[in-house]
Design an enzyme around this catalytic site. Sequence first.
Site, PDB file in Angstrom:
ATOM      1  N   ASN A  11       0.873  -1.173   0.000  1.00 23.65           N
ATOM      2  CA  ASN A  11       0.000   0.000   0.000  1.00 23.65           C
ATOM      3  C   ASN A  11       0.908   1.220   0.000  1.00 23.65           C
ATOM      4  O   ASN A  11       1.473   1.568   1.029  1.00 23.65           O
ATOM      5  CB  ASN A  11      -0.885  -0.039   1.265  1.00 23.65           C
ATOM      6  CG  ASN A  11      -1.644   1.253   1.482  1.00 23.65           C
ATOM      7  OD1 ASN A  11      -1.729   2.098   0.590  1.00 23.65           O
ATOM      8  ND2 ASN A  11      -2.202   1.415   2.685  1.00 23.65           N
ATOM      9  N   LYS A  13       0.252   4.282  -0.330  1.00 23.09           N
ATOM     10  CA  LYS A  13      -0.365   5.507   0.224  1.00 23.09           C
ATOM     11  C   LYS A  13      -0.093   6.684  -0.726  1.00 23.09           C
ATOM     12  O   LYS A  13      -0.052   6.485  -1.930  1.00 23.09           O
ATOM     13  CB  LYS A  13       0.147   5.754   1.638  1.00 23.09           C
ATOM     14  CG  LYS A  13      -0.017   4.506   2.519  1.00 23.09           C
ATOM     15  CD  LYS A  13       0.148   4.751   3.977  1.00 23.09           C
ATOM     16  CE  LYS A  13      -0.048   3.429   4.717  1.00 23.09           C
ATOM     17  NZ  LYS A  13      -0.001   3.564   6.163  1.00 23.09           N
ATOM     18  N   HIS A  97      -9.530   1.350   4.778  1.00 21.98           N
ATOM     19  CA  HIS A  97      -8.263   1.539   5.501  1.00 21.98           C
ATOM     20  C   HIS A  97      -8.491   2.489   6.679  1.00 21.98           C
ATOM     21  O   HIS A  97      -9.284   3.426   6.581  1.00 21.98           O
ATOM     22  CB  HIS A  97      -7.201   2.101   4.546  1.00 21.98           C
ATOM     23  CG  HIS A  97      -5.832   2.074   5.140  1.00 21.98           C
ATOM     24  ND1 HIS A  97      -5.400   3.020   6.037  1.00 21.98           N
ATOM     25  CD2 HIS A  97      -4.821   1.189   5.006  1.00 21.98           C
ATOM     26  CE1 HIS A  97      -4.169   2.716   6.416  1.00 21.98           C
ATOM     27  NE2 HIS A  97      -3.790   1.603   5.796  1.00 21.98           N
ATOM     28  N   GLU A  99      -6.835   4.855   7.779  1.00 24.91           N
ATOM     29  CA  GLU A  99      -6.595   6.282   7.489  1.00 24.91           C
ATOM     30  C   GLU A  99      -7.827   6.901   6.841  1.00 24.91           C
ATOM     31  O   GLU A  99      -8.135   8.067   7.075  1.00 24.91           O
ATOM     32  CB  GLU A  99      -5.347   6.428   6.599  1.00 24.91           C
ATOM     33  CG  GLU A  99      -4.082   6.188   7.415  1.00 24.91           C
ATOM     34  CD  GLU A  99      -2.890   5.679   6.619  1.00 24.91           C
ATOM     35  OE1 GLU A  99      -2.900   5.737   5.378  1.00 24.91           O
ATOM     36  OE2 GLU A  99      -1.927   5.196   7.257  1.00 24.91           O
ATOM     37  N   GLU A 169      -5.684  -4.954  10.475  1.00 25.44           N
ATOM     38  CA  GLU A 169      -4.663  -3.942  10.706  1.00 25.44           C
ATOM     39  C   GLU A 169      -4.961  -3.180  11.997  1.00 25.44           C
ATOM     40  O   GLU A 169      -5.746  -2.225  11.992  1.00 25.44           O
ATOM     41  CB  GLU A 169      -4.638  -2.936   9.550  1.00 25.44           C
ATOM     42  CG  GLU A 169      -4.287  -3.528   8.212  1.00 25.44           C
ATOM     43  CD  GLU A 169      -3.684  -2.478   7.276  1.00 25.44           C
ATOM     44  OE1 GLU A 169      -2.590  -2.724   6.779  1.00 25.44           O
ATOM     45  OE2 GLU A 169      -4.295  -1.422   7.080  1.00 25.44           O
ATOM     46  N   GLY A 175       2.251   2.231  10.772  1.00 22.67           N
ATOM     47  CA  GLY A 175       3.219   3.322  10.649  1.00 22.67           C
ATOM     48  C   GLY A 175       3.915   3.691  11.944  1.00 22.67           C
ATOM     49  O   GLY A 175       4.559   4.733  12.036  1.00 22.67           O
ATOM     50  N   SER A 215       3.159  -2.211  10.433  1.00 24.33           N
ATOM     51  CA  SER A 215       4.607  -2.304  10.698  1.00 24.33           C
ATOM     52  C   SER A 215       5.210  -3.654  10.318  1.00 24.33           C
ATOM     53  O   SER A 215       6.092  -4.157  11.015  1.00 24.33           O
ATOM     54  CB  SER A 215       4.913  -1.945  12.161  1.00 24.33           C
ATOM     55  OG  SER A 215       4.535  -0.609  12.419  1.00 24.33           O
TER      56      SER A 215
HETATM   57  P1  PGA Z   1       2.700   0.234   7.710  1.00 27.44           P
HETATM   58  O1  PGA Z   1       1.266   0.513   7.060  1.00 27.44           O
HETATM   59  O2  PGA Z   1       3.235  -1.026   7.101  1.00 27.44           O
HETATM   60  O3  PGA Z   1       3.528   1.445   7.313  1.00 27.44           O
HETATM   61  O4  PGA Z   1       2.512   0.125   9.168  1.00 27.44           O
HETATM   62  C1  PGA Z   1       0.358  -0.540   6.815  1.00 27.44           C
HETATM   63  C2  PGA Z   1      -0.880  -0.006   6.183  1.00 27.44           C
HETATM   64  O5  PGA Z   1      -1.243   1.148   6.427  1.00 27.44           O
HETATM   65  O6  PGA Z   1      -1.554  -0.723   5.408  1.00 27.44           O
END
Ligand code: PGA
Length: 253
Positions: A11, A13, A97, A99, A169, A175, A215
């Site tokens: 992903n 982003k 997601h 976010e 997740e 992140g 992560s």
């Molecule tokens: P990350 O993000 O691997 O940077 O923690 C995962 C995601 O948002 O799908």
Amino acid sequence: MTSRIPLIAGNWKMFKVRSEAADLVNAILPVVSRTDYCEVAVCPPFTALQTVYNLVKGTKLALGAQNCHFEDSGAFTGEVSPLMLKDLGCQYVIIGHSERRQKFGEMDELINKKLKALNKHQLKPILCVGETLEEREARRLNEVVERQVRGCLVDVPQEKMLTTVIAYEPVWAIGTGRNATPAQAEEMHIFIRDLLGKMYSKDVAEKVRIQYGGSVKPENIKELMAQPDIDGALVGGASLKPDQFIPLIQFKD
Ligand code: PGA
């Protein structure tokens, strides 16, 4: 023995202009071509989808998008429809997601509409669910994840469930560098699989892929993937650099 083929998906982003997207894809493509124990997908921003499609067309690397609207077309300024994503060669679309839930106010009902719209176009949804730290600490994680799974899957028939991927997740792991332990992740994956068993059937539950996200990095991929109910990873930060993403694709080597 499970027949689920793990899916490692990047992903990206809101990162990568077209030239950067092309460089990244060119770096990972040879590895994807010779890896046969998992499926790999990249989900660039909308603006790089065409560039990436030109490179991955006819290869084993699948293309995905990060969001969509639920209508095919209409007066929805700034939105992109599943029909348009299909037209661009996408196979997967991430929806729900955290976010988007947190920063853009998306709720289960809307995500459910998007999921059904993707089904209509034979696009495979990667449906994200997961609890916040507060919810975990208040021991409400099962309740929250169950509400999200049920809410996003309203009126989704069994045959469409089979092409849906769920990404667990935990929001506190995204992140932050702090991943869920393999045991914590496995526990939630079993919980989600049992829930699918109740909502559909044991057979469907056994076939649906449940990815872990939050992560994921070269240091923890092997241990996460060793869990029987973890069927891949949805990767943010570590999907942006070939030297981080390649070891994730090669988790068995
Ligand atoms: P990350 O993000 O691997 O940077 O923690 C995962 C995601 O948002 O799908």
